[in-house]
Design a protein around this motif. Structure first.
Motif, PDB file in Angstrom:
ATOM      1  N   LYS A  72      -4.841  30.032  25.386  1.00 31.79           N
ATOM      2  CA  LYS A  72      -5.789  30.964  26.006  1.00 31.79           C
ATOM      3  C   LYS A  72      -5.514  31.123  27.497  1.00 31.79           C
ATOM      4  O   LYS A  72      -5.823  32.168  28.080  1.00 31.79           O
ATOM      5  CB  LYS A  72      -7.217  30.472  25.780  1.00 31.79           C
ATOM      6  N   ARG A  73      -4.963  30.077  28.094  1.00 29.30           N
ATOM      7  CA  ARG A  73      -4.638  30.139  29.521  1.00 29.30           C
ATOM      8  C   ARG A  73      -3.252  30.749  29.753  1.00 29.30           C
ATOM      9  O   ARG A  73      -2.672  30.618  30.823  1.00 29.30           O
ATOM     10  CB  ARG A  73      -4.726  28.738  30.131  1.00 29.30           C
ATOM     11  N   ASN A  74      -2.721  31.392  28.695  1.00 28.23           N
ATOM     12  CA  ASN A  74      -1.478  32.166  28.777  1.00 28.23           C
ATOM     13  C   ASN A  74      -0.235  31.324  29.012  1.00 28.23           C
ATOM     14  O   ASN A  74       0.722  31.785  29.652  1.00 28.23           O
ATOM     15  CB  ASN A  74      -1.588  33.261  29.855  1.00 28.23           C
ATOM     16  N   CYS A  75      -0.245  30.092  28.487  1.00 29.78           N
ATOM     17  CA  CYS A  75       1.005  29.318  28.501  1.00 29.78           C
ATOM     18  C   CYS A  75       1.833  29.763  27.292  1.00 29.78           C
ATOM     19  O   CYS A  75       1.342  29.778  26.158  1.00 29.78           O
ATOM     20  CB  CYS A  75       0.723  27.818  28.423  1.00 29.78           C
ATOM     21  N   ASP A  76       3.073  30.134  27.554  1.00 34.92           N
ATOM     22  CA  ASP A  76       3.972  30.557  26.482  1.00 34.92           C
ATOM     23  C   ASP A  76       4.080  29.433  25.452  1.00 34.92           C
ATOM     24  O   ASP A  76       4.326  28.276  25.796  1.00 34.92           O
ATOM     25  CB  ASP A  76       5.346  30.859  27.082  1.00 34.92           C
ATOM     26  N   VAL A  77       3.895  29.787  24.168  1.00 35.50           N
ATOM     27  CA  VAL A  77       3.933  28.781  23.100  1.00 35.50           C
ATOM     28  C   VAL A  77       5.235  27.987  23.139  1.00 35.50           C
ATOM     29  O   VAL A  77       5.255  26.775  22.881  1.00 35.50           O
ATOM     30  CB  VAL A  77       3.749  29.451  21.716  1.00 35.50           C
ATOM     31  N   ALA A  78       6.324  28.654  23.474  1.00 36.97           N
ATOM     32  CA  ALA A  78       7.625  27.978  23.527  1.00 36.97           C
ATOM     33  C   ALA A  78       7.687  26.955  24.652  1.00 36.97           C
ATOM     34  O   ALA A  78       8.560  26.074  24.653  1.00 36.97           O
ATOM     35  CB  ALA A  78       8.738  29.007  23.696  1.00 36.97           C
ATOM     36  N   LYS A  79       6.757  27.039  25.613  1.00 39.17           N
ATOM     37  CA  LYS A  79       6.747  26.120  26.752  1.00 39.17           C
ATOM     38  C   LYS A  79       5.723  24.995  26.585  1.00 39.17           C
ATOM     39  O   LYS A  79       5.533  24.193  27.496  1.00 39.17           O
ATOM     40  CB  LYS A  79       6.443  26.894  28.040  1.00 39.17           C
TER      41      LYS A  79
END
Length: 737
Positions: A72-79
């Motif tokens: 939700k805080r816009n961290c890329d899933v890959a990261k």
């Protein structure tokens, strides 16, 4: 307390964004300063390794959050670093199906009763790994039985009945197994005062009267385990009784030696049974002091020429020590004791797993039946035990026994009433709460085995103590202030003595007046707007209970949750809150983004905004006069001409005549029609809480019809008198037209 120690002790709280303990996400509360620390908090925690993830004022520990919050805080899933545990089965031989009547016999080491045999578990803190273990009692499984007999004088008549035990017992055991070995040992007591008489004459022959007895001894291994029953009979027949002074015997000394002297006794890796036959109690640890013996039993083998030589040197074993050694050597014990001592040995049985107590007749005539019954009782129950667990590791068991009966807790370790050929299973969960205290993720090995069996399951435990991205870390990185840290997983991991988001400060500089000045907005009094702490001259903003609510800004002066609301929604649900101000979506305005700029909702059928009778404000018509109503100010129930406006539709709907007769369904379905019988039943103006128009219209035949028109709760209603009438004033009455 020294100021330096105080600063170090509170440092983690400071870096976490608040001196006071914050509630909420367990991941947030942990104040993890690296990816490795984060993933050890809980299995739900992840670490965002995106370098650009943090906003101004957010602390490094804000990278550690539960997985959904990070998304939700816009961290890329890959990261998102979120390593998971695993199970690998390394050895998985199926359990053996062995029959007694098969010509080819298997060696004991070729028989498998437990599956799998070896696993490797990779554990992440807080994430249990569960596997299934099967157990099946093999038919015709080999048995070693060692008969340990008390040869004090009171057992004289018992010795006579045991002299033929070898061949008789082997014959009976053929019903259970074709591979049976038997051995024999004898005990009396420690060879020191006050347990025996040490006078020369009494030492040579301790019995009184004309009895011929052998000299006292502690323990003798008379016959190593063998499959020759007649050899057992011959050697037992040569035995003589002895005598001691006190009522208790030195059986524990002998049991310890039988357990630990595997080579001398001849134990194989098969079912091991120890039958201890006595008509007396027992000495245990501490009793040796009576004879001046104070050294604790060392639990080692001390047989020389098949005789225990250290009884005068070491004390009796403790019960706990005995339990450990019997378990270590997979020995199941059967206490064959007389009625008098049943209560004592039943209490002892409760302390020794996989043991049984049988009542021995006064002359041991029932010993074979006793052994068979005890063996059947012991072998019908399987109890799992595990070795010492590493620090922070726990294990739970769930049994699935015969007929689907399930057990949990301590009952999850065992199954009862198992017959030969029955298969039962266990669900075993192993969980680690933390990495080894050494900080190194070195593998640990634990073993699980059924009590009384030589087979075991070997489990290698690997621990996930750091993230994969940490292996790509850059020591003394230029991305960290003057190389004072390792840049890994998107953040600086500071060297010892350094702190701050970029390791820009030493511990000694954590809080000073000069640095605090950099954390005061407009030279005010509040440090970090009272929403954070000043670390190395930089504001580290506090964390909220709700991870989605964030303080930010150079001085923590901003947040994303203190904006105006509409319909109980932040920014009306049509915008986002930035630094306490709503940033509205397109076509919305207002402090709470609750005002739509869209005018299509105000457009009337005639193409005019609000029919030219009002203005469109936030997508809603505001009529210029209260007499106008409706979504586009199209209704005026009290305006002149309203009756004429609806005349044709009322006429066609009520009487199926008029100019709109042919288009009635298309043009006149906008109101609800209610017919009444006479004028008195029409709604009256004084009865209504809404505007009402009374109408009287004439048709083509000069007949009158009466109706009312009103709008109630956005519904247009027409009440009409169902009969056309003529109104004659002179007669003051109504006539049908």
């Amino acid at each position: 307390m020294d100021l330096r120690l105080l600063l170090i002790a509170t440092l983690s709280a400071v870096l976490g964004g608040g001196w006071a303990q914050q509630e909420g996400s367990i991941c947030i509360k942990a104040n993890a300063q690296s990816c490795g620390e984060c993933i050890q908090v809980a299995e739900t925690c992840g670490w965002c390794s995106d370098e650009t993830f943090l906003t101004v004022g957010e602390s490094k520990s804000a990278r550690c959050d539960d997985l959904e919050s990070l998304k939700k805080r816009n961290c890329d899933v890959a990261k998102i670093e979120n390593p998971r545990g695993s199970i690998s089965i390394d050895e998985n031989k199926p359990v053996t199906n062995r029959k007694k009547d098969v010509a080819e016999k298997l060696k004991p080491e070729q028989i498998t009763q437990i599956q799998p045999q070896k696993l490797t578990l990779t554990l992440r803190s807080g994430e249990p790994q569960t596997f299934e273990l099967k157990f099946k009692r093999a038919e015709d499984y080999p048995i070693d039985l060692y008969y340990l007999m008390d040869l004090s004088f009171s057992m004289k008549d018992d010795l006579e009945n045991v002299k033929n035990l070898g061949t008789d017992l082997m014959r009976e055991m053929q019903e259970i197994t074709s591979d049976f070995q038997i051995g024999f040992g004898s005990i009396v007591e420690k060879t020191v005062m006050p347990y025996i008489s040490t006078t020369p004459a009494r030492f040579i022959n301790p019995c009184t009267g004309n009895q011929n007895c052998t000299r006292p001894f502690s323990y003798k291994n008379v016959l190593k385990l063998t499959d020759k029953g007649d050899e057992f009979n011959r050697l037992v027949s040569e035995q003589q009784i002895s005598e001691n002074l006190d009522s208790s015997e030195g059986g524990f000394d002998a049991i310890m030696q039988v357990a630990v002297c595997e080579e001398q006794i001849g134990w194989r890796n098969v079912t091991r049974l120890l039958v201890f036959s006595t008509d007396a109690g027992f000495h245990f640890a501490g009793d040796g002091k009576l004879g001046g013996i104070v050294l604790p039993n060392d639990g080692r083998c001390h047989l020389e020429n098949n005789t225990y030589t250290m009884s005068h040197y070491y004390d009796y074993p403790s019960i706990a020590h005995l339990v450990q050694k019997l378990s270590d050597h997979n020995i199941q014990t059967i206490f064959a004791v007389t009625e008098e001592f049943q209560p004592v040995y039943k209490e002892l049985k409760n302390l020794i797993p996989k043991s049984a107590v049988g009542t021995l007749s006064s002359n041991s005539s029932n010993v074979i039946k006793l052994i068979i019954d005890a063996y059947n009782s012991l072998s019908s129950e399987v109890i799992l035990e595990n070795g010492r667990l590493p620090e922070g590791v726990s294990i739970t068991y769930k049994s699935i026994c015969k007929n689907g009966v399930e057990g949990t807790g301590e009952n999850g370790r065992k199954c009862s009433n198992i017959s030969i050929g029955d298969e039962v299973s266990f669900k075993i969960s192993i969980e680690s709460q933390k990495c080894p205290s050494s900080g190194k993720a070195e593998p640990e090995t634990i073993r699980i085995k059924p009590l009384g069996f030589t087979e075991e399951v070997e489990i290698v435990l690997n621990f996930i103590c750091d993230c994969q991205c940490a292996t790509e870390g850059e020591p003394d990185s230029k991305k960290c202030f003057e190389g004072n840290g390792t840049f890994e997983c998107g953040a600086c991991k500071c060297n010892d003595g350094r702190i701050g988001r970029l390791c820009e400060c030493s511990i000694d500089e954590v809080r000073t007046e000069d640095l605090d000045a950099n954390c005061r907005k407009d030279n005010g009094m509040d440090i970090c707007s009272n929403n954070g702490d000043c670390v190395c001259g930089t504001c580290e903003c506090k964390k909220r209970e709700n991870p989605a609510e964030i303080y930010s800004g150079k001085y923590c002066e901003c947040d994303n949750f203190n904006c105006d609301r509409s319909n109980n929604k932040l920014c009306g649900g049509h915008g986002r809150c930035e630094c306490r101000k709503c940033i509205c979506d397109a076509n919305y305005t207002g402090s709470a983004c609750d005002c739509s700029l869209e005018t299509s909702t105000c457009l009337a059928k005639n193409g005019q905004i609000c029919n030219g009778r009002g203005t469109c404000v936030c997508g809603i018509c505001k009529c210029t006069s209260p007499k106008f109503q409706g979504p586009t100010c199209e209704i005026c129930p009290t305006c002149p001409g309203v009756c004429a406006e609806h005349k044709d539709c009322v006429q066609c709907r009520a009487f199926e005549v008029g100019e709109k007769k042919d288009t009635c369904e298309r043009d006149c379905s906008y109101f609800q029609l209610i017919k009444v019988k006479d004028l008195n039943q029409l709604p009256q103006p004084t009865d209504q809480s809404f505007s009402l128009a009374h109408c009287k219209e004439r048709d083509a035949n000069d007949c009158w019809f009466y109706y009312t028109y009103a709008i109630r709760n956005d519904t247009k209603e027409v009440y009409v008198v169902e009969t056309l009438v003529d109104y004659l004033l002179t007669a003051r009455s109504l006539f049908k037209c």
